[in-house]
Design an enzyme around this catalytic site. Structure first.
Site, PDB file in Angstrom:
ATOM      1  N   SER A 249     110.414  42.758  37.970  1.00 21.17           N
ATOM      2  CA  SER A 249     110.472  42.878  36.519  1.00 21.17           C
ATOM      3  C   SER A 249     110.070  44.264  36.053  1.00 21.17           C
ATOM      4  O   SER A 249     109.050  44.798  36.479  1.00 21.17           O
ATOM      5  CB  SER A 249     109.551  41.836  35.872  1.00 21.17           C
ATOM      6  OG  SER A 249     109.392  42.087  34.499  1.00 21.17           O
ATOM      7  N   LYS A 250     110.889  44.815  35.158  1.00 19.83           N
ATOM      8  CA  LYS A 250     110.581  46.111  34.559  1.00 19.83           C
ATOM      9  C   LYS A 250     109.280  46.013  33.766  1.00 19.83           C
ATOM     10  O   LYS A 250     108.482  46.950  33.733  1.00 19.83           O
ATOM     11  CB  LYS A 250     111.744  46.507  33.647  1.00 19.83           C
ATOM     12  CG  LYS A 250     111.632  47.891  33.042  1.00 19.83           C
ATOM     13  CD  LYS A 250     112.951  48.353  32.456  1.00 19.83           C
ATOM     14  CE  LYS A 250     113.464  47.439  31.362  1.00 19.83           C
ATOM     15  NZ  LYS A 250     114.725  47.925  30.770  1.00 19.83           N
ATOM     16  N   ARG A 251     109.040  44.862  33.134  1.00 19.80           N
ATOM     17  CA  ARG A 251     107.824  44.687  32.331  1.00 19.80           C
ATOM     18  C   ARG A 251     106.566  44.749  33.182  1.00 19.80           C
ATOM     19  O   ARG A 251     105.501  45.117  32.717  1.00 19.80           O
ATOM     20  CB  ARG A 251     107.877  43.344  31.593  1.00 19.80           C
ATOM     21  CG  ARG A 251     108.955  43.292  30.512  1.00 19.80           C
ATOM     22  CD  ARG A 251     109.020  41.924  29.873  1.00 19.80           C
ATOM     23  NE  ARG A 251     110.090  41.841  28.893  1.00 19.80           N
ATOM     24  CZ  ARG A 251     110.439  40.727  28.285  1.00 19.80           C
ATOM     25  NH1 ARG A 251     109.797  39.603  28.556  1.00 19.80           N
ATOM     26  NH2 ARG A 251     111.427  40.725  27.407  1.00 19.80           N
ATOM     27  N   ASN A 252     106.702  44.345  34.464  1.00 17.12           N
ATOM     28  CA  ASN A 252     105.548  44.365  35.361  1.00 17.12           C
ATOM     29  C   ASN A 252     105.401  45.701  36.074  1.00 17.12           C
ATOM     30  O   ASN A 252     104.602  45.836  36.996  1.00 17.12           O
ATOM     31  CB  ASN A 252     105.667  43.241  36.399  1.00 17.12           C
ATOM     32  CG  ASN A 252     105.574  41.875  35.747  1.00 17.12           C
ATOM     33  OD1 ASN A 252     104.998  41.725  34.676  1.00 17.12           O
ATOM     34  ND2 ASN A 252     106.157  40.875  36.387  1.00 17.12           N
ATOM     35  N   GLY A 253     106.220  46.665  35.677  1.00 20.60           N
ATOM     36  CA  GLY A 253     106.109  47.997  36.268  1.00 20.60           C
ATOM     37  C   GLY A 253     106.822  48.154  37.596  1.00 20.60           C
ATOM     38  O   GLY A 253     106.576  49.127  38.320  1.00 20.60           O
TER      39      GLY A 253
END
Length: 479
Positions: A249-253
């Site tokens: 996930s992009k949100r999780n870096g």
């Protein structure tokens, strides 16, 4: 038979996530394999998520990855415009048609009423209140300028089914689908409506997207059916996981395509690896160029099981691409990373790159691998210990003085002569070559791992610096 047309429809919300790039890649590969066309469309109607510069990132990433689209915002085509925010009038026209067909309705409920439908946990479901307004009531509210949205009219009973080429038959009960908003109060469409209208008007035959849309597809099909449009073929892709429990996930870096390129992974290897995240070629090959992927790709090879993003495998693949490069190509790609090293410009670049080529898998490793050239200082005696080479600090005390003397007499200080001299020294002392070479390399670099052996490192450092470092190492050992 209808010509295959696929599309990639990203939202400009930042860097290109690995899952998004895989969707684009599969759409492109399938279109190429079938002699069809691949379209780029930008879904930018969610202004809250828009990130400045993200559109250019999409263009640059696809170009860098070799994914060439036949139609798109920057190159045009017969089905434009290819940016959703420029198609608002089109969506409104079709939304009103859908209202006339009974597949949607005007909703005038204000925020207070919508909030009243939620429970203490903030969860609620629209109750079709405005569906029951008379035609006259609707017309009066529209004439009076009362703010509205247009909602989809989902049946309260029954279910929707469709065949997915990866997951097979999918059925969702309509009671689990809310009357979602199709046109927002600002007149712009939601994704749920715009993607259906655009896919139809752009002649998309095969919709390739992530498996998170499996349960949403029946509500899209309700719109296709209401309009009397032919449904596309659906291909939903398995999720890409960072491990057995967490999605990438992009949100999780987690790394984006740009992140991997900046780390120094070879871009062809990245594309190659991404292709294998959820798809298997018939011959189970791991290393495939983009051209080979275009020839081999088939929907039948897509798996429904989640794919695990394994960075060590990508690392290995990147190294394989480096090994096959010419020295000129490697130099061109590696130079930018070499310039980040303190050693840049102080050593023979050609020799340095030749040594590195067979010893790096990621270009970003280069500065760290050669930092010993400029960073040299005290190091632990334990580095001299190597069980395989049968070496330790006591062996080094015997080797280094003799090595210094032997290397001092060399007129030609180059790899071959240095290697022959050190191996000759080992013979004179009744030692194994590895014992001498290990001790000298440790003395020269102060590192357990270097991108070459003792003779290569000595040649790079030059005679004066090599002798000075051996002297320093001897002093530290007390000899």
């Amino acid at each position: 038979m209808k010509k295959v047309r696929t599309r990639f429809a990203p939202s400009p919300t930042g860097y290109m996530h690995i899952g998004n790039l895989r969707t684009a890649l599969y759409g492109y590969l399938f279109a190429k394999k079938e002699g069809g066309e691949f379209i780029l469309r930008l879904e930018d109607t969610d202004s809250k998520r828009y990130v400045g510069g993200a559109v250019q990132i999409i263009y640059d990433t696809l170009k860098d990855a070799g994914i060439v689209y036949d139609e798109g915002p920057d190159i045009g085509g017969p089905c434009g415009p290819y940016i959703q925010s420029e198609r608002a009038q089109i969506y409104m026209e079709y939304a009103r048609k859908l209202v006339g067909l009974g597949g949607a309705y005007y909703c005038f409920c204000d925020r207070e009423r919508l909030e009243s439908l939620k429970d203490e946990n903030g969860v609620g479901r629209y109750d079709k209140h405005c569906l029951h307004l008379s035609k006259q009531e609707v017309e009066e509210k529209l004439a009076a300028g009362v703010p509205y949205v247009i909602r989809q009219n989902v049946p309260e009973e029954g279910s929707g089914s469709y065949e997915d080429m990866v997951y097979g038959k999918v059925t969702v009960d309509f009671k689990d689908i809310e009357d979602g908003i199709l046109i927002k109060s600002d007149g712009l469409p939601t994704y749920n409506f715009a993607n259906v209208v655009d896919d139809h008007l752009m002649g998309i035959t095969h919709v390739i997207r992530g498996s998170e849309y499996l349960s949403s597809t029946p509500k899209y099909n309700l719109m296709y059916d209401a309009f009397g449009w032919e449904r596309p073929v659906y291909i939903h892709l398995p999720p890409i996981m960072k491990n057995a429990h967490e999605k990438l996930s992009k949100r999780n870096g987690d790394a984006s395509y740009q992140d991997l390129v900046e780390k120094g992974y070879i871009k062809e290897a990245i594309v190659n690896y991404i292709a294998l995240l959820g798809w298997s070629p018939k011959d189970n090959r791991e290393k495939m160029t983009l051209g080979e992927l275009e020839e081999s790709f088939s929907l039948a090879g897509i798996n429904k099981s989640p794919a695990i993003f394994d960075e060590p495998t990508l690392r290995w693949l990147s190294g394989e691409y480096i090994k096959e490069m010419s020295e000129e190509e490697f130099a061109a790609r590696a130079r930018a990373f070499l310039q980040k090293s303190k050693a840049y410009g102080k050593y023979d670049e050609e020799k340095l790159l030749k040594i590195l080529k067979t010893r790096v898998e990621i270009l970003g490793e280069i500065p760290e691998k050669i930092d010993f050239l400029e960073e040299y200082g005290p190091f632990p005696e334990a580095l001299y210990y190597n069980k395989k080479m049968k070496s330790d600090a006591e062996i080094a005390k015997a080797v280094l003085p003799a090595a210094k003397e032997a290397l001092s007499s060399l007129q030609t200080f180059e790899n071959g002569a240095i290697y022959a001299t050190l191996c000759g020294l080992a013979g004179e002392k009744g030692m194994k070559n590895g014992q001498v070479l290990w001790c000298v390399r440790i003395a020269l670099t102060g590192r357990e791992n270097t991108p070459g052996g003792a003779s290569e490192m000595a040649e790079l450092l030059g005679k004066e610096r090599s002798l000075a470092r051996i002297s320093s190492a001897m002093a530290a050992l007390g000899v």
